[in-house]
Design a protein around this motif. Sequence first.
Motif, PDB file in Angstrom:
ATOM      1  N   THR A 208      32.196  25.994  33.204  1.00  0.00           N
ATOM      2  CA  THR A 208      31.592  24.836  32.613  1.00  0.00           C
ATOM      3  C   THR A 208      30.652  25.147  31.383  1.00  0.00           C
ATOM      4  N   GLY A 209      30.530  24.436  30.485  1.00  0.00           N
ATOM      5  CA  GLY A 209      29.551  24.412  29.540  1.00  0.00           C
ATOM      6  C   GLY A 209      30.188  24.527  28.189  1.00  0.00           C
ATOM      7  N   GLU A 210      29.897  25.138  27.317  1.00  0.00           N
ATOM      8  CA  GLU A 210      30.635  25.247  25.692  1.00  0.00           C
ATOM      9  C   GLU A 210      30.817  26.313  25.178  1.00  0.00           C
ATOM     10  N   VAL A 211      31.980  26.537  24.655  1.00  0.00           N
ATOM     11  CA  VAL A 211      32.346  27.726  23.827  1.00  0.00           C
ATOM     12  C   VAL A 211      32.987  27.222  22.759  1.00  0.00           C
ATOM     13  N   ARG A 212      32.363  27.648  21.576  1.00  0.00           N
ATOM     14  CA  ARG A 212      32.866  27.495  20.161  1.00  0.00           C
ATOM     15  C   ARG A 212      33.116  28.663  19.441  1.00  0.00           C
ATOM     16  N   LEU A 213      34.327  28.969  19.296  1.00  0.00           N
ATOM     17  CA  LEU A 213      34.666  30.271  18.670  1.00  0.00           C
ATOM     18  C   LEU A 213      35.740  30.118  17.647  1.00  0.00           C
ATOM     19  N   ASP A 214      34.823  30.470  16.426  1.00  0.00           N
ATOM     20  CA  ASP A 214      35.729  30.199  15.060  1.00  0.00           C
ATOM     21  C   ASP A 214      35.899  29.081  14.871  1.00  0.00           C
ATOM     22  N   GLY A 215      35.330  27.985  15.365  1.00  0.00           N
ATOM     23  CA  GLY A 215      35.517  26.496  15.315  1.00  0.00           C
ATOM     24  C   GLY A 215      36.400  26.086  16.192  1.00  0.00           C
ATOM     25  N   HIS A 216      36.754  26.842  17.278  1.00  0.00           N
ATOM     26  CA  HIS A 216      37.657  26.318  18.498  1.00  0.00           C
ATOM     27  C   HIS A 216      36.803  26.046  19.651  1.00  0.00           C
ATOM     28  N   ASP A 217      37.013  24.976  19.912  1.00  0.00           N
ATOM     29  CA  ASP A 217      36.376  24.445  21.369  1.00  0.00           C
ATOM     30  C   ASP A 217      37.445  25.184  22.555  1.00  0.00           C
ATOM     31  N   MET A 218      37.119  26.325  22.688  1.00  0.00           N
ATOM     32  CA  MET A 218      37.702  27.101  23.716  1.00  0.00           C
ATOM     33  C   MET A 218      37.910  26.679  24.797  1.00  0.00           C
ATOM     34  N   LEU A 219      37.136  25.860  25.551  1.00  0.00           N
ATOM     35  CA  LEU A 219      36.936  25.430  26.986  1.00  0.00           C
ATOM     36  C   LEU A 219      38.141  24.346  26.929  1.00  0.00           C
ATOM     37  N   ARG A 220      38.226  23.506  26.001  1.00  0.00           N
ATOM     38  CA  ARG A 220      39.096  22.383  26.116  1.00  0.00           C
ATOM     39  C   ARG A 220      40.512  22.817  25.415  1.00  0.00           C
ATOM     40  N   LEU A 221      40.554  23.719  24.591  1.00  0.00           N
ATOM     41  CA  LEU A 221      41.917  23.980  24.033  1.00  0.00           C
ATOM     42  C   LEU A 221      42.929  24.258  25.239  1.00  0.00           C
ATOM     43  N   ARG A 222      44.262  23.964  24.904  1.00  0.00           N
ATOM     44  CA  ARG A 222      45.246  24.245  26.046  1.00  0.00           C
ATOM     45  C   ARG A 222      46.478  24.847  25.324  1.00  0.00           C
ATOM     46  N   GLY A 223      47.241  25.452  26.086  1.00  0.00           N
ATOM     47  CA  GLY A 223      48.608  25.878  25.612  1.00  0.00           C
ATOM     48  C   GLY A 223      48.668  26.819  24.294  1.00  0.00           C
ATOM     49  N   ARG A 224      49.805  26.363  23.781  1.00  0.00           N
ATOM     50  CA  ARG A 224      50.135  26.786  22.495  1.00  0.00           C
ATOM     51  C   ARG A 224      48.876  26.913  21.359  1.00  0.00           C
ATOM     52  N   GLU A 225      48.119  26.085  21.517  1.00  0.00           N
ATOM     53  CA  GLU A 225      46.904  26.100  20.320  1.00  0.00           C
ATOM     54  C   GLU A 225      45.788  27.057  20.990  1.00  0.00           C
ATOM     55  N   ARG A 226      45.859  26.949  22.239  1.00  0.00           N
ATOM     56  CA  ARG A 226      44.796  28.148  22.561  1.00  0.00           C
ATOM     57  C   ARG A 226      45.110  29.523  22.384  1.00  0.00           C
ATOM     58  N   ARG A 227      46.496  29.864  22.697  1.00  0.00           N
ATOM     59  CA  ARG A 227      47.387  31.081  22.099  1.00  0.00           C
ATOM     60  C   ARG A 227      47.093  31.332  20.877  1.00  0.00           C
ATOM     61  N   ARG A 228      47.214  30.331  19.843  1.00  0.00           N
ATOM     62  CA  ARG A 228      47.050  30.806  18.743  1.00  0.00           C
ATOM     63  C   ARG A 228      45.662  31.079  18.086  1.00  0.00           C
ATOM     64  N   ALA A 229      44.945  30.195  18.576  1.00  0.00           N
ATOM     65  CA  ALA A 229      43.305  30.581  18.407  1.00  0.00           C
ATOM     66  C   ALA A 229      42.996  31.931  19.094  1.00  0.00           C
ATOM     67  N   LEU A 230      43.343  32.243  20.122  1.00  0.00           N
ATOM     68  CA  LEU A 230      43.203  33.602  20.349  1.00  0.00           C
ATOM     69  C   LEU A 230      43.708  34.730  19.546  1.00  0.00           C
ATOM     70  N   ALA A 231      44.885  34.501  19.190  1.00  0.00           N
ATOM     71  CA  ALA A 231      45.733  35.507  18.470  1.00  0.00           C
ATOM     72  C   ALA A 231      45.105  35.468  17.053  1.00  0.00           C
ATOM     73  N   ALA A 232      44.634  34.414  16.479  1.00  0.00           N
ATOM     74  CA  ALA A 232      44.248  34.553  15.256  1.00  0.00           C
ATOM     75  C   ALA A 232      42.699  35.042  15.257  1.00  0.00           C
ATOM     76  N   SER A 233      41.741  34.540  16.052  1.00  0.00           N
ATOM     77  CA  SER A 233      40.470  34.659  15.865  1.00  0.00           C
ATOM     78  C   SER A 233      39.729  35.942  16.575  1.00  0.00           C
ATOM     79  N   VAL A 234      40.551  36.553  17.729  1.00  0.00           N
ATOM     80  CA  VAL A 234      40.025  37.223  18.458  1.00  0.00           C
ATOM     81  C   VAL A 234      40.773  38.810  18.576  1.00  0.00           C
ATOM     82  N   GLY A 235      40.168  39.819  18.358  1.00  0.00           N
ATOM     83  CA  GLY A 235      40.703  41.292  18.525  1.00  0.00           C
ATOM     84  C   GLY A 235      39.826  41.935  19.399  1.00  0.00           C
ATOM     85  N   MET A 236      40.750  42.329  20.573  1.00  0.00           N
ATOM     86  CA  MET A 236      39.912  42.937  21.672  1.00  0.00           C
ATOM     87  C   MET A 236      40.153  44.091  22.058  1.00  0.00           C
ATOM     88  N   ILE A 237      39.217  45.027  22.170  1.00  0.00           N
ATOM     89  CA  ILE A 237      39.474  46.504  22.575  1.00  0.00           C
ATOM     90  C   ILE A 237      38.842  46.774  24.042  1.00  0.00           C
TER      91      ILE A 237
END
Lengths: 316, 290
Positions: free
Chosen positions: B78-107
């Motif tokens: 619960t709470g709020e996460v805004r990542l590069d303009g995306h509301d991460m806790l509410r995004l679902r499915g394809r949109e969430r995957r796109r947001a992850l792929a476009a905005s995050v690089g993880m090591i």
Amino acid sequence: MTFAWLPRAGRSLLVLVVIAALTCQLAVLLPGDPALVLLGQESTEAQREALRHTLGLDQNAFVRFVSFVGGVVTGDWGTSFTSGRPVLSEILSRVPATAELVILSQVVALAISIPLALHSARAVGGRLDRIVSTGTFLLLAVPSFVVGILMIQFFAVQLGWLPASGYTPFAEDPAGNLSRMVLPVLTLGIAEGAVYVRALRGSAIEALRAPYAYASIVRGASDSQLLWRRILRPSSPTLVALVAISLGVSLGGTLLVESLFAIPGLGRLTVSALGARDLPVIQGVVLFAAVIVVVFGILADIAVSRIDPRSTRVPV
Amino acid sequence: MNREAMKTISSNDLILEVRDLTATVQRHGSERPVIEGVTFSLARGRSLGIVGESGAGKSMLIRSILGVHPPGVTMRVTGEVRLDGHDMLRLRGRERRRALAASVGMIHQDPLRSLNPTIRVGEQLTETLAFTGRSTRRDRAARGVELMRSVGFRNSEDESRRYPHQLSGGQRQRIGIGAAALTEPALIIGDEPTTALDVTVQKRVLDLMQETRERTGSSMLLVTHDLGVAAERCDEIIVMRAGRIVEAGITAEVIAAPSHPYTRALLDSIPRLDGPRLRRLRVPETGALS
Ligand SMILES: Nc1ncnc2c1ncn2[C@@H]1O[C@H](COP(=O)(O)OP(=O)(O)OP(=O)(O)O)[C@@H](O)[C@H]1O
Ligand SMILES: [Mg+2]
């Protein structure tokens, strides 16, 4: 290039030699006088003497082994007591029915088990996973012929959708062939599939826990991309080995299912040869089954080494 | 950089905003909090270090931000996460995957286990393109070779066709960095990216991350239990303990005047050249914390 495949090939050959040696001593291993056992009490001494000679029982074990192997290699596998036909052609005439049954049922088993295993692994402990786990456990606990009987009852007797048994060669009547294959293929496929689901689900759960699965998810993989393109391959060596074993074993004949559905395959040949004490045929099917198991063992090794690049197993 | 941090930042300049984030793990009907009321933000182009002892919840914080839970674990976030303009806790499915792929690089922490053993590294490096876009295999191969060159592979044409086990630890982690830089994401996250590497390789990997960030203009979230690394590489620092933030601020200030006893204990545990090398982390009694 190296000769690293030599040990593997040597082991395979050793297995075949041992089985050939045991097979050709079958007559002697039977308790009592083999000729008497085979021909029965009513036979005359002259008949028994003739049989001992055909079986090579009047020679020593080594000579018998050498001539047996020599025959096998040159395509002379002996003559059936009951039909009078050459054993090899007797066997080869039964191969199509068994091969069709086994290959189709493997296809069915894999087509059902891979998606179920992957998706239940993805949601471990979820509803699908619980249903799949209970279902496969049930199927493993029930012998496959019970499943077959239930299917005959339901689909053939009650609904009348499909013939209950019999076999028509595909070349003669494709529709008749396939409709008769449905129930035995499902019976065998479901039983194999239950084992495959269990094996693949376990490896897939492990693969999904690995950090590379996390990495792929963060890189935007959907569930199906993750499962089919990233999880299936690293999870499949065990499955591939199981499939190879199962193919090897069941191509030698699937006794229960062939008997239940009256399919004239190698399994029924074995059963009738045992009943008739048709020794040359028994020897033939044992050796044939052994060759297939060995061949599929080698194929499994090759497949696994292709799937997992870390594998140090030598592709023979 | 430090001067900029002092001025108030409009929320448009924030790459990551986490507000009152709470995550609980559900097990056998009971709920256990692993993240409790975490609030922080990160401005574009800046770097934030998250430090804390093992089990403090650093990895869980990252997972909660990304919405990628450990397999087989039921979590409630619960709470709020805004990542590069995306509301991460509410995004679902394809949109969430796109947001992850476009905005995050993880090591990731373990360079070997975070690479798929059955896929050639060049292909893994560019898998985001295969997952989210329409790209040809040939394009991806070329991109992989180019990216591998940019993270220091000299023979990248050839090396891109290797499997992970055929590379060294440092090379594997450079693959990880290359993959993280692929989409030039707004945020690069490293979850203990150097813990599994030996000291000489650590520095090179961190330098490479820094270079990559400068090239792509990404912000960075660097998780580490090494306060020394965080102090050296990050503009700001968050200290976590038992799922909560116990201290946060500009790096220099936190180091110069740690306000929390736990931070002081962490600072003391950094091995110094002039001091005894092996000093255990002395954690103050919990009474002092709450
Ligand atoms: N898969 C899991 N299932 C249930 N609880 C978990 C799981 N992974 C971690 N936890 C719990 O979450 C809490 C935070 O763990 P986390 O992995 O985030 O710590 P960390 O700060 O990353 O530690 P480390 O420095 O060792 O990586 C711990 O109490 C841990 O027990
Ligand atoms: Mg961690």
